[in-house]
Design an enzyme around this catalytic site. Structure first.
Site, PDB file in Angstrom:
ATOM      1  N   ASP A 189       0.875  -1.164   0.000  1.00 24.08           N
ATOM      2  CA  ASP A 189       0.000   0.000   0.000  1.00 24.08           C
ATOM      3  C   ASP A 189       0.917   1.220   0.000  1.00 24.08           C
ATOM      4  O   ASP A 189       1.534   1.534   1.014  1.00 24.08           O
ATOM      5  CB  ASP A 189      -0.892  -0.037   1.247  1.00 24.08           C
ATOM      6  CG  ASP A 189      -1.720   1.235   1.417  1.00 24.08           C
ATOM      7  OD1 ASP A 189      -1.699   2.088   0.503  1.00 24.08           O
ATOM      8  OD2 ASP A 189      -2.389   1.372   2.459  1.00 24.08           O
TER       9      ASP A 189
ATOM     10  N   LYS B 111       2.758  11.338  -3.189  1.00 24.00           N
ATOM     11  CA  LYS B 111       1.724  10.701  -4.016  1.00 24.00           C
ATOM     12  C   LYS B 111       0.847  11.737  -4.721  1.00 24.00           C
ATOM     13  O   LYS B 111       0.328  11.487  -5.801  1.00 24.00           O
ATOM     14  CB  LYS B 111       0.876   9.815  -3.114  1.00 24.00           C
ATOM     15  CG  LYS B 111      -0.088   8.896  -3.822  1.00 24.00           C
ATOM     16  CD  LYS B 111      -0.684   7.929  -2.807  1.00 24.00           C
ATOM     17  CE  LYS B 111      -1.737   7.034  -3.401  1.00 24.00           C
ATOM     18  NZ  LYS B 111      -2.262   6.106  -2.373  1.00 24.00           N
TER      19      LYS B 111
ATOM     20  N   GLU C  50      -7.277   0.516  -4.315  1.00 20.22           N
ATOM     21  CA  GLU C  50      -7.252   0.439  -2.855  1.00 20.22           C
ATOM     22  C   GLU C  50      -8.577  -0.042  -2.267  1.00 20.22           C
ATOM     23  O   GLU C  50      -8.571  -0.945  -1.423  1.00 20.22           O
ATOM     24  CB  GLU C  50      -6.824   1.790  -2.277  1.00 20.22           C
ATOM     25  CG  GLU C  50      -5.331   2.036  -2.527  1.00 20.22           C
ATOM     26  CD  GLU C  50      -4.897   3.483  -2.383  1.00 20.22           C
ATOM     27  OE1 GLU C  50      -5.714   4.320  -1.920  1.00 20.22           O
ATOM     28  OE2 GLU C  50      -3.755   3.801  -2.732  1.00 20.22           O
TER      29      GLU C  50
ATOM     30  N   ASP D  29     -13.133   5.142   1.281  1.00 18.86           N
ATOM     31  CA  ASP D  29     -11.698   5.158   1.561  1.00 18.86           C
ATOM     32  C   ASP D  29     -11.176   6.593   1.543  1.00 18.86           C
ATOM     33  O   ASP D  29     -10.952   7.169   0.478  1.00 18.86           O
ATOM     34  CB  ASP D  29     -10.984   4.292   0.511  1.00 18.86           C
ATOM     35  CG  ASP D  29      -9.475   4.222   0.723  1.00 18.86           C
ATOM     36  OD1 ASP D  29      -8.957   4.906   1.621  1.00 18.86           O
ATOM     37  OD2 ASP D  29      -8.822   3.469  -0.022  1.00 18.86           O
TER      38      ASP D  29
END
Lengths: 618, 182
Positions: free
Chosen positions: A25, A87, A184, A206
């Site tokens: 992850d 990210k 994810e 999420d």
């Protein structure tokens, strides 16, 4: 449950040996690596027994770097060289970053993707991410004292093609064999659903550090079918921090004057936000060059300041339900993922909207990595009696630019992948011999409102009258969600095709050169590595082909069998050459020569699958 | 088995109904279709081939794409109807056949006006229900043309009106989005 096989150290690996697959992850604020051991997915800890690796890389002069907690401890003292939340910059150009001035970094507006000026020179977000991935790979190798066969890497479901490609590039740069990119929320559903033996339609909400995803899935008998997905790839806990920081600055009149201030106020905001999840009143406290910023913040005030962010996520949830063509009543449960779902108001708002108690019995920080590990274990073939199947979708529509700056959609969003869709176009001028294609991704009607992915040209069309040519443009999206485009003029057969990576992705040459720069690999090592890899590939191919022949050689006529055997011999013989290209050519000849056999085998297994089912359903 | 013909027998070249081993009719058992789809993907999906040889991976990709393509066409009633017409030689060619019965055109115009005037979710919902009802009866007629009368050109013309209605439904959704974001 199958027993774990333990082989002697140093024993030659046999083809049926257990392969090590890991799930990673790669998060905005922190990253984790997990693997299935003794049938159970678990996150792998570092030497200090911590599973979380903060996604932070600090660059020091002369190629030195600090990663994770060590980097984080210097965030306030050396903010411009300590890259966090990288990210957010993956596959992004300077113009995509709305609030660049709030970051303590020296951005460079490099073509395609932005980069960062650090004490160790210019770094692309791909390189920064590769440092994090390489650290996790190392952790896994240390844990198993063995090489890793491959990795499943998770990306936000709402990541576009450029962001996915950048992630895959980072993994390659970190020396990982990417088994698959998975979304994810899908990974979370996998971990959650398998743990709870759930069936029915579930939503996965999420909210991570920098991204928000909503996915709606149908779970039935090991099949995880994504019905729709939505979200915002630039909305996460970081934004709650920033809103709180802005409020604290406004309320006290304090000023941010330096990069250290920028960093200090964000760190303080994050601390304050986290404390407010369990307390009703927290003191916001940051030491700035303008003096100390102290402010009492109540949970109500914080919630009011960030309410519009939560509201944005709820709108995306509603849209995803509509896309899935279901109503709230169809939802059996909602799985909460990502550290930001610890905020009580988020739990409450989601619970109220979907009329159900949010499910959060798995650690929201770990659940994505655990799901990725389960999928990795399946992909490397350890879970032979498992019947896990992920059927995911593409999050954003893909199309091409047509006259007047309009988008012609070719693949609509929420299509199950892999998929291929085609559309025919024609020329608009007499004698036109080339056609320029501009590939875009997004839901808006105008090209300028969508993300530009790539430009490419189909050349050599025979001159014809306007409108006479028939140009078929085919978009293929693979199981990683990555696009490739082919164009063909039907009458003449003129063809052209590309993997969509030029404007944001990296070419293989760029990756090689980055490998050299960042890991100081000499040219000779690079060649040795290519040679070793090509030889390994021959072995891998021959093993797989032999296994296929053992099982299904009966499908082949004698001559065909002989031909495959001959190609295998040639490939094996090519290993003695010192020429990686020649070896690769022999491998490719074997691959081409076995395609017909592979198709026969596929037909056969499909017939078996269908006939088995027909008897059952009769 | 004579494998020289292996590739000609490839399931890649069979039609969607054959690929899913389902009868060539508009009426379709949706549950069975979904079950077959998952079964086919369990067999062909590239995820099953990630440690296998390159040829198998390529073939898996081709089949998996083909299965999804067929599933999508069979799953969506309008696409399924259009596909059956095409298989039976009645081309849809929507862009060339724009002629519609005049009462349908009037209906269309009324709907468009209603949509433009609609400024509440209630009004939009009502309009949506109306279009849905019209679609259902058109599908019922279509099913008879396809499965009972085998009258492919009539079915094709029904398909064309349904295409108009589905496009209109997209506009309804857009209007709802506008209201939501207003």
């Amino acid at each position: 449950m199958a027993l774990l096989q333990i082989s002697e150290p140093g024993q030659a690996p046999d083809p049926h040996a257990r392969r090590i697959g890991i799930g990673i992850d790669l998060g905005t604020t922190h990253s984790l690596v997990a693997s299935v051991r003794s049938g159970i997915a678990e996150c792998l800890p570092d030497a200090d027994d911590r599973v979380i690796l903060p996604s932070a890389v600090r660059y020091l002069p002369q190629g030195r770097r600090e990663i994770g907690y060590q980097a984080l401890s210097s965030q306030s003292s050396d903010p411009s060289n300590t890259i966090v939340s990288v990210k957010r910059f993956m596959g992004r150009a300077m113009k995509d970053i709305a609030n660049a001035e709030e970051f303590p970094y020296q951005f460079l507006d490099t073509p395609g993707m932005l980069s960062l000026q650090t004490a160790d020179g210019v770094k692309s977000p791909v390189e920064v991410s590769a440092e994090i991935l390489a650290t996790l790979r190392q952790r896994a190798e240390d844990t198993f004292a063995d090489d890793i066969y491959g990795a499943v890497i998770t990306v936000p479901a709402y990541f576009d093609d450029a962001q996915r490609q950048a992630t895959k590039d980072a993994a390659k740069l970190a020396g990982l064999h990417v088994l698959r990119l998975i979304n994810e929320p899908t990974a979370a559903a996998l971990a959650y659903g398998l743990d709870n033996a759930s069936e029915g339609i579930y939503a996965v909400y999420d909210l991570g550090g920098g991204t928000f995803d909503i996915s709606v899935l149908r779970l039935s008998q090991g099949v995880f079918e994504v019905l729709s997905t939505g979200g915002d790839s630039a909305l996460g806990g970081d934004d709650y921090d920033r809103a709180l920081a802005r409020y604290a600055l406004d309320a006290t009149g304090k000023k941010v004057l330096t990069d250290s201030d920028k960093s200090a106020v964000l760190v303080a905001a994050r601390r304050c936000k986290e404390a407010l999840s369990s307390e009703n009143n927290v003191v916001f406290d940051a030491l700035l060059s303008d003096g100390e910023l102290r402010l009492n913040v109540s949970r109500e005030v914080f919630e009011a300041q960030t309410q519009s962010l939560t509201q944005t996520t709820l709108s995306a949830v509603k849209k995803a339900l509509r896309d899935a063509q279901i109503t709230i009543e169809d939802i059996k449960g909602v799985v909460m993922v990502g550290g930001s779902t610890r905020m009580p108001m988020v739990q409450k708002a989601v619970g109220e909207l979907l009329h159900c108690q949010p499910l959060n019995n798995l650690n929201p920080d770990e659940v994505v990595a655990l799901g990725a590990a389960l999928q990795a274990n399946q992909l490397v073939g350890n879970n032979t009696d498992g019947n896990l199947l992920l059927l995911d979708v593409i999050p954003l529509s893909l199309g091409i630019e047509t006259m007047g700056g309009l988008v012609e959609r070719i693949v609509p969003r929420n299509q199950t992948i892999p998929t291929a869709m085609a559309q025919d176009f024609t020329t608009y001028q007499d004698g036109q011999t080339a056609l320029a294609l501009h590939i875009v991704q997004g839901e808006r009607d105008l090209v300028k409102d969508c993300r530009s992915l790539a430009h490419f040209e189909l050349r050599g069309i025979p001159p014809m009258a306007a409108g006479a040519a028939r140009i078929r443009v085919t978009f293929t999206v693979d199981a990683d969600g990555l696009l490739s485009v082919a164009a063909k003029e039907i009458n003449s057969g003129v063809e052209s095709q590309i993997e969509v990576k030029p404007s944001y992705g990296l070419s293989d040459e760029q990756i090689t050169s980055m490998l050299q720069d960042s890991f100081h690999t000499a040219e000779i090592d690079k060649q040795a590595r290519a040679l070793a890899e090509s030889r390994l590939e021959v072995d891998r191919m021959c093993l797989a082909t032999n296994a296929a022949l053992e099982k299904d050689a009966y499908l082949l006529a004698e001559a065909e069998l002989e031909n495959i055997k001959k190609l295998m011999k040639l490939a094996l013989a090519s290993k003695s050459l010192d020429d990686a290209i020649a070896i690769e050519n022999a491998t490719e000849a074997l691959a081409k020569g076995t395609e017909a056999f592979a198709a026969l085998r596929m037909n056969e297994s499909i017939r078996q699958a269908l006939s088995g089912k027909t008897i059952e359903s009769l | 088995m004579n494998s020289g013909q292996g590739l000609q027998q490839s399931l890649l070249s069979s039609n969607d109904f054959e690929l899913f081993n389902l009868p060539l009719t508009f009426n379709l058992n949706r549950q069975l279709l979904d079950e077959r789809w998952k079964n086919l993907q369990r067999t062909a999906h590239p995820d099953n081939f990630s440690v296998q040889d390159t040829a198998s991976q390529r073939i898996a990709m081709q089949y998996s794409v083909r299965i999804n393509e067929a599933y999508l066409r069979l799953k969506l009633p309008l696409k399924r109807a259009a596909y059956l017409c095409e298989l039976n030689g009645a081309s849809i060619k929507a862009e060339e056949n724009t002629r519609m019965p005049s009462e349908f055109l009037i209906q269309q115009m009324q709907w468009r006006e209603q949509l433009e005037d609609a400024d509440s979710f209630l009004e939009i919902g009502k309009l949506q229900q109306e279009v849905l009802a019209a679609k259902e009866s058109a599908f019922a007629r279509c099913e008879i043309f396809l499965d009972v009368d085998k009258h492919w050109t009539n079915a094709a013309s029904e398909v064309r009106t349904l295409m108009f209605m589905e496009r209109f439904e997209v506009d309804i959704d857009k209007r709802r989005d506008q209201l939501e974001n207003a």
